[in-house]
Design an enzyme around this catalytic site. Sequence first.
Site, PDB file in Angstrom:
ATOM      1  N   HIS A 346       0.804  -1.233   0.000  1.00  0.00           N
ATOM      2  CA  HIS A 346       0.000   0.000   0.000  1.00  0.00           C
ATOM      3  C   HIS A 346       0.829   1.272   0.000  1.00  0.00           C
ATOM      4  CE1 HIS A 346      -3.924  -1.976   0.914  1.00  0.00           C
ATOM      5  NE2 HIS A 346      -3.122  -2.873   1.468  1.00  0.00           N
ATOM      6  N   LYS A 534      -9.074  13.363   5.058  1.00  0.00           N
ATOM      7  CA  LYS A 534      -8.160  12.220   4.994  1.00  0.00           C
ATOM      8  C   LYS A 534      -7.169  12.375   6.132  1.00  0.00           C
ATOM      9  CE  LYS A 534      -7.016  13.621   0.735  1.00  0.00           C
ATOM     10  NZ  LYS A 534      -7.174  12.368   0.007  1.00  0.00           N
ATOM     11  N   ARG A 535      -6.352  11.351   6.392  1.00  0.00           N
ATOM     12  CA  ARG A 535      -5.327  11.503   7.413  1.00  0.00           C
ATOM     13  C   ARG A 535      -4.408  12.677   7.082  1.00  0.00           C
ATOM     14  NH1 ARG A 535      -4.373   7.572  11.252  1.00  0.00           N
ATOM     15  NH2 ARG A 535      -2.773   9.020  11.940  1.00  0.00           N
ATOM     16  N   LYS A 540       0.193  14.357   1.565  1.00  0.00           N
ATOM     17  CA  LYS A 540      -1.185  14.609   1.113  1.00  0.00           C
ATOM     18  C   LYS A 540      -1.428  16.104   0.888  1.00  0.00           C
ATOM     19  CE  LYS A 540      -3.021  10.470   3.457  1.00  0.00           C
ATOM     20  NZ  LYS A 540      -3.669   9.641   2.409  1.00  0.00           N
ATOM     21  N   THR A 642      -8.773   6.232  -1.783  1.00  0.00           N
ATOM     22  CA  THR A 642     -10.095   5.626  -1.974  1.00  0.00           C
ATOM     23  C   THR A 642     -11.188   6.647  -1.682  1.00  0.00           C
ATOM     24  OG1 THR A 642      -9.769   4.704   0.240  1.00  0.00           O
ATOM     25  CG2 THR A 642      -9.539   3.194  -1.617  1.00  0.00           C
ATOM     26  N   LYS A 646     -15.082   7.639  -3.445  1.00  0.00           N
ATOM     27  CA  LYS A 646     -16.342   7.873  -2.724  1.00  0.00           C
ATOM     28  C   LYS A 646     -16.962   9.202  -3.163  1.00  0.00           C
ATOM     29  CE  LYS A 646     -14.186   5.317   0.992  1.00  0.00           C
ATOM     30  NZ  LYS A 646     -13.269   5.434   2.144  1.00  0.00           N
TER      31      LYS A 646
HETATM   32  C1  26Q Z   1       3.151   1.229  10.745  1.00  0.00           C
HETATM   33  C2  26Q Z   1       4.060   1.049  11.758  1.00  0.00           C
HETATM   34  C3  26Q Z   1       3.737   1.326  13.076  1.00  0.00           C
HETATM   35  C4  26Q Z   1       2.459   1.787  13.355  1.00  0.00           C
HETATM   36  C5  26Q Z   1       1.539   1.952  12.329  1.00  0.00           C
HETATM   37  C6  26Q Z   1       1.885   1.683  11.030  1.00  0.00           C
HETATM   38  C7  26Q Z   1       0.915   1.890   9.939  1.00  0.00           C
HETATM   39  C8  26Q Z   1      -0.446   1.837  10.152  1.00  0.00           C
HETATM   40  C9  26Q Z   1      -1.326   2.074   9.126  1.00  0.00           C
HETATM   41  C10 26Q Z   1       1.359   2.181   8.667  1.00  0.00           C
HETATM   42  C11 26Q Z   1       0.472   2.414   7.646  1.00  0.00           C
HETATM   43  C12 26Q Z   1      -0.891   2.370   7.860  1.00  0.00           C
HETATM   44  C13 26Q Z   1      -1.885   2.656   6.826  1.00  0.00           C
HETATM   45  C14 26Q Z   1      -1.593   2.882   5.566  1.00  0.00           C
HETATM   46  C15 26Q Z   1      -2.636   3.242   4.600  1.00  0.00           C
HETATM   47  O1  26Q Z   1      -3.781   3.478   4.955  1.00  0.00           O
HETATM   48  N1  26Q Z   1      -2.294   3.311   3.306  1.00  0.00           N
HETATM   49  C16 26Q Z   1      -3.257   3.677   2.291  1.00  0.00           C
HETATM   50  O2  26Q Z   1      -3.870   2.506   1.787  1.00  0.00           O
HETATM   51  C17 26Q Z   1      -4.943   2.833   0.940  1.00  0.00           C
HETATM   52  C18 26Q Z   1      -5.621   1.542   0.540  1.00  0.00           C
HETATM   53  O3  26Q Z   1      -4.832   0.844  -0.379  1.00  0.00           O
HETATM   54  C19 26Q Z   1      -4.481   3.626  -0.253  1.00  0.00           C
HETATM   55  O4  26Q Z   1      -5.599   4.022  -0.997  1.00  0.00           O
HETATM   56  C20 26Q Z   1      -3.693   4.855   0.189  1.00  0.00           C
HETATM   57  O5  26Q Z   1      -3.142   5.503  -0.938  1.00  0.00           O
HETATM   58  C21 26Q Z   1      -2.608   4.459   1.163  1.00  0.00           C
HETATM   59  O6  26Q Z   1      -1.970   5.605   1.669  1.00  0.00           O
END
Ligand code: 26Q
Length: 800
Positions: A346, A534-535, A540, A642, A646
């Site tokens: 991702h 978004k986050r 971003k 995503t 939406k």
């Molecule tokens: C990693 C290490 C320690 C703690 C947390 C994390 C962590 C947690 C969540 C790292 C990444 C995430 C989430 C990533 C994420 O949401 N990525 C997104 O995934 C979507 C679905 O494929 C894409 O549409 C987005 O582009 C992408 O940013």
Amino acid sequence: MFQSKEQFKLIFLQKLQMMYGKRFEDTTVSEQYHALGQLVREQISAQWIETNEKHRTCKRKQVYYLSIEFLLGRMLGNNLLNLGIRDLCEEALREIGISLVELEECEIDAGLGNGGLGRLAACFLDSLASLNLPGHGCGIRYKHGLFDQKIVNGYQVELPEQWLTHGNVWEVRRADEAVDVKFWGEVEAYRENDHLKFRHIGAETITAVPYDMPIIGYKTSTVNTLRLWNAEAAPYPTHKNVLQYKRETEAVSEFLYPDDTNDEGKILRLKQQYFLVAASLRSIINSYRKQYPDLSTLYQYVAIHINDTHPVLAIPELMRILVDEESIPWDEAWEITTKTISYTNHTTLSEALERWPVPIFKPLLPRIFMIVEEINERFCRELWDIYTGEWDHIERMALISHGVIRMAHLAIVGSHSINGVAKIHTEILKHREMNDFYVLFPNRFNNKTNGITHRRWLLKANPQLSTLITDSIGEKWITEPEELRRLEHFADNYSFKEQLMNVKQKRKEILASRIYNQTGLKIDTQSIFDVQVKRLHAYKRQLLNVLHIMHLYNKLKENPNYDIHPRTFIFGAKASPGYHYAKKIIKLINTVADKVNHDPVISNILKVVFIENYRVSIAEEIIPATDVSIQISTASKEASGTGNMKFMMNGALTLGTLDGANIEIGDAVGKENIYTFGLTSDEVLNYYENGGYRSTDYYHHNKPIQMVVDQLVNGFFPKTGTEFELIYDSLLVQNDEFFVLKDLLAYIPIQQEVGRGYGKKSDWYRKSTLNISKSGYFSSDRTIKEYADGIWGLSKVLVK
Ligand code: 26Q
């Protein structure tokens, strides 16, 4: 199911009375919510059992989707809708004086995810069940989901989220299916029938107790399962300090970690990952064993998918089970493992790729570490045969190097399929980020462009638009979203477009009154609703959005007659608690909001709103009310996105960079029906490779840019002192890593074009119609069919 409204009323009132022992008149809305939830769960229990039975006996392949996050949001409304009883319930409840919408609002979101990755997993579950595919989720039952956000004096403050305090009607605890997970201790080698074997001794055991949630397909008999694991103390702990053991054990499923790549190496996070993997594999294999005699055919009946690298330990854990417990020779075990496991990436941000330091990993998971080492050694030996003497090349690809384990490399080597989540993202993986591996395993790489469930994000979130669509093209789109294409014929239909405009207007009013009730801010529903939710992340580029607002403010100050369509800029974003830069951006947005909204002249034209505690349920209100969807990540950085899908599905026009799925949205609607601007991903990647970008050039040569950048630090915002120096420095001292200043130059004119475009209503709603009509491709039904056919080899299992 319920035969009639009358029957429903009777059963509902009975349930309420039984659960709370009160007269109906004395029950609270929350009690009514719980009673209805309970009732729905009882109603589906027969179908759930039926589905489980069918899956237990049908000898067909099952997929298990392992994910550290499932961002489900609320369940009640969706479940009623999928059961096909929402209208009946709504009317029946109305007749006894209850508003279903009000009941639905009692439900606290299941916020077991950060953002896109977790929400994708939730959309996939809906599509799997709706397509009658035997697919189940495996995750963690965090006691606290992603933190609740409060804004205090413009700053983000985090509070622990409390979704379980009033109980969760959608889960069933299955204590009889609890399994053990082992940490720490040592590995002992011994001989058995002349074979060298290993056992894990002196380990600390945690009990993993599953809580199952039913995943109801849309108007089908399939009820799949999401199994969430809770960490509990083993029943008879042998630990010296029992209290400490209990506390440490429960901590494993206590909190969801916020997505913070700066804050690496937290041992609890690694514990969570192995906990999820070990418990899930144990339970998958237990149920496999009820149908099949041995594990040699595992991959024919089981597919295990890992959502990013967070569950990547499924690879060495499966090897451990096959080799240590089943005594299967390494090579055969490896073949079974790689044929069973598939992986989705991702991100291309290299700082976000997971790496675990050996000194943390090895003592916690001693046997798993040995297996990872063995995988690494065998892989490096293979590489040596191909790249003899090329030490650098081999080192680059190794799983363990310089004392860290590279989880993405483990994922690639140990699975038969690796996919990106949008075309451009997959291309970047193949030709840049993971090129070494693509050269070695070209057939493993493939693309699966993300999707969203149109049932939650259109049918449920936007009933007004759904009714208009169904009135126009019938209801087939609900199960076959590509049918939305037929709306194309309405792009020039005056009456349709007027109704579409009325729907949008209605949704803007609903959102405006929500904002008014929560903040006291009055917003103009005739203004353009320009939304970025978004986050919060530097890539971003919420900063690009804010700087543009500051620019408009300056223009209007300079010339109050400056011709501009009134705008409401809406933001929603959580920043990771340790991500200082992101938190400064939140403060900046709120500071600009303060300035703009309190200016007696400007506030008639512009408004800025920061919506607190953005989450799934709020997204369902914001997205239908949006005119312009802001998707402005630095090209190459957003794997897919995503939210963009939406918004499109709800008739917003996209204003975005050529990044992630924006590109495919643009291809689907045609360039007249999307606003794109800015650097391309090749240009960005070339700058990173060859240098040549100087942010100060853009600052010195463009007065409007200089003005907004200076305003960050020159007292323009009263009493902010050095507050925004970090941001100022990121732009001028750190050379603007995300090309905000360069792209601001292109953003200003494209936003003007958006404003002019909005003025031509008929044309705008023509574009809007075409966006909706082309959005069917972005349904997760399409995505899941591609996974089922192309990766998992899964086919439908019909439940009676
Ligand atoms: C990693 C290490 C320690 C703690 C947390 C994390 C962590 C947690 C969540 C790292 C990444 C995430 C989430 C990533 C994420 O949401 N990525 C997104 O995934 C979507 C679905 O494929 C894409 O549409 C987005 O582009 C992408 O940013």
